[in-house]
Design a protein around this motif. Structure first.
Motif, short mmCIF file in Angstrom:
data_model
loop_
_atom_site.label_atom_id
_atom_site.label_comp_id
_atom_site.label_asym_id
_atom_site.label_seq_id
_atom_site.Cartn_x
_atom_site.Cartn_y
_atom_site.Cartn_z
N ARG A 191 0.84 -1.19 0.00
CA ARG A 191 0.00 0.00 0.00
C ARG A 191 0.88 1.24 0.00
O ARG A 191 1.72 1.42 0.87
N SER A 192 0.68 2.10 -0.97
CA SER A 192 1.53 3.27 -1.12
C SER A 192 1.54 4.14 0.13
O SER A 192 2.58 4.59 0.57
N PHE A 193 0.37 4.39 0.70
CA PHE A 193 0.31 5.31 1.82
C PHE A 193 0.94 4.73 3.08
O PHE A 193 1.46 5.46 3.90
N SER A 194 0.88 3.42 3.24
CA SER A 194 1.49 2.83 4.43
C SER A 194 3.01 2.83 4.31
O SER A 194 3.71 2.84 5.31
N VAL A 195 3.50 2.84 3.10
CA VAL A 195 4.94 2.84 2.87
C VAL A 195 5.48 4.27 2.83
O VAL A 195 6.56 4.55 3.33
N ASP A 196 4.72 5.19 2.28
CA ASP A 196 5.18 6.56 2.07
C ASP A 196 4.23 7.55 2.73
O ASP A 196 3.23 7.97 2.14
N ARG A 197 4.51 7.94 3.96
CA ARG A 197 3.64 8.84 4.70
C ARG A 197 3.55 10.23 4.06
O ARG A 197 2.54 10.90 4.14
N GLN A 198 4.62 10.66 3.41
CA GLN A 198 4.61 11.95 2.73
C GLN A 198 3.59 11.95 1.58
O GLN A 198 2.86 12.91 1.38
N LEU A 199 3.53 10.85 0.86
CA LEU A 199 2.56 10.71 -0.22
C LEU A 199 1.14 10.78 0.34
O LEU A 199 0.27 11.43 -0.24
N ALA A 200 0.91 10.15 1.47
CA ALA A 200 -0.41 10.18 2.11
C ALA A 200 -0.78 11.61 2.51
O ALA A 200 -1.91 12.05 2.32
N ALA A 201 0.17 12.34 3.05
CA ALA A 201 -0.09 13.72 3.47
C ALA A 201 -0.43 14.60 2.27
O ALA A 201 -1.36 15.42 2.32
N GLN A 202 0.30 14.43 1.19
CA GLN A 202 0.02 15.22 -0.01
C GLN A 202 -1.36 14.90 -0.57
O GLN A 202 -2.10 15.80 -0.96
N ALA A 203 -1.73 13.63 -0.57
CA ALA A 203 -3.05 13.24 -1.08
C ALA A 203 -4.15 13.83 -0.19
O ALA A 203 -5.18 14.28 -0.68
N GLY A 204 -3.94 13.82 1.09
CA GLY A 204 -4.93 14.38 2.01
C GLY A 204 -5.13 15.87 1.78
O GLY A 204 -6.26 16.37 1.80
N LYS A 205 -4.05 16.58 1.54
CA LYS A 205 -4.16 18.02 1.26
C LYS A 205 -4.92 18.26 -0.04
O LYS A 205 -5.77 19.13 -0.11
N LYS A 206 -4.62 17.49 -1.05
CA LYS A 206 -5.32 17.63 -2.33
C LYS A 206 -6.80 17.32 -2.16
O LYS A 206 -7.65 18.01 -2.69
N GLY A 207 -7.10 16.27 -1.43
CA GLY A 207 -8.48 15.88 -1.21
C GLY A 207 -9.26 16.97 -0.50
O GLY A 207 -10.41 17.23 -0.82
N GLY A 208 -8.65 17.61 0.47
CA GLY A 208 -9.32 18.69 1.20
C GLY A 208 -9.64 19.86 0.30
O GLY A 208 -10.69 20.49 0.44
N HIS A 209 -8.78 20.15 -0.63
CA HIS A 209 -9.02 21.27 -1.54
C HIS A 209 -10.02 20.89 -2.63
O HIS A 209 -10.76 21.73 -3.11
N ALA A 210 -10.07 19.62 -3.01
CA ALA A 210 -10.93 19.19 -4.11
C ALA A 210 -12.38 19.02 -3.69
O ALA A 210 -13.23 18.83 -4.52
N SER A 211 -12.68 19.12 -2.40
CA SER A 211 -14.04 18.83 -1.96
C SER A 211 -14.99 20.02 -2.10
O SER A 211 -16.13 19.93 -1.72
N ARG A 212 -14.53 21.10 -2.66
CA ARG A 212 -15.39 22.27 -2.85
C ARG A 212 -16.44 21.99 -3.92
O ARG A 212 -16.17 21.29 -4.88
N SER A 213 -17.62 22.57 -3.75
CA SER A 213 -18.69 22.32 -4.73
C SER A 213 -18.52 23.15 -6.00
O SER A 213 -19.04 22.82 -7.03
N THR A 214 -17.79 24.25 -5.91
CA THR A 214 -17.54 25.07 -7.10
C THR A 214 -16.04 25.17 -7.31
O THR A 214 -15.28 25.24 -6.35
N PRO A 215 -15.61 25.17 -8.56
CA PRO A 215 -14.19 25.26 -8.82
C PRO A 215 -13.63 26.60 -8.36
O PRO A 215 -14.29 27.62 -8.45
N ARG A 216 -12.42 26.56 -7.85
CA ARG A 216 -11.77 27.79 -7.42
C ARG A 216 -11.10 28.46 -8.61
O ARG A 216 -10.63 27.80 -9.52
N THR A 217 -11.05 29.76 -8.56
CA THR A 217 -10.38 30.52 -9.62
C THR A 217 -9.05 31.01 -9.08
O THR A 217 -8.77 30.94 -7.90
N ASP A 218 -8.21 31.56 -9.96
CA ASP A 218 -6.95 32.13 -9.52
C ASP A 218 -7.18 33.28 -8.55
O ASP A 218 -6.41 33.50 -7.63
N ASP A 219 -8.29 34.03 -8.74
CA ASP A 219 -8.60 35.12 -7.83
C ASP A 219 -8.84 34.61 -6.42
O ASP A 219 -8.43 35.21 -5.44
#
Length: 82
Positions: free
Chosen positions: A47-75
């Motif tokens: 399992r990638s995340f059990s072997v590489d904790r940094q990879l798990a942390a990065q995925a968690g951060k991405k997941g938190g940002h991706a859960s928005r109902s509307t896409p974010r803009t550069d603004d």
């Protein structure tokens, strides 16, 4: 096996499950259970995340940002930096 035959088989599998039970968007618990089952299907050593904790942390951060109902803009992103 031909791509057409693969699609035909996949279509049959999708039709065998009622629509209210196959949508992860409508049922977060269903998605969670499916992810858990998928994760258990792979040995702990592979399992990638059990072997590489940094990879798990990065995925968690991405997941938190991706859960928005509307896409974010550069603004939106530049407002956060202030």
């Amino acid at each position: 096996m031909s791509p057409e035959r693969q699609r035909e088989i996949a279509r049959k599998g999708g039709k065998s499950v009622p629509s209210d039970r196959r949508s992860f968007a409508k049922d977060p618990q269903l998605a969670s259970n499916a992810g858990r089952k998928g994760g258990l299907a792979v040995s702990a050593a592979k399992r990638s995340f059990s072997v590489d904790r940094q990879l798990a942390a990065q995925a968690g951060k991405k997941g938190g940002h991706a859960s928005r109902s509307t896409p974010r803009t550069d603004d939106d992103r530049s407002d956060e930096a202030k």
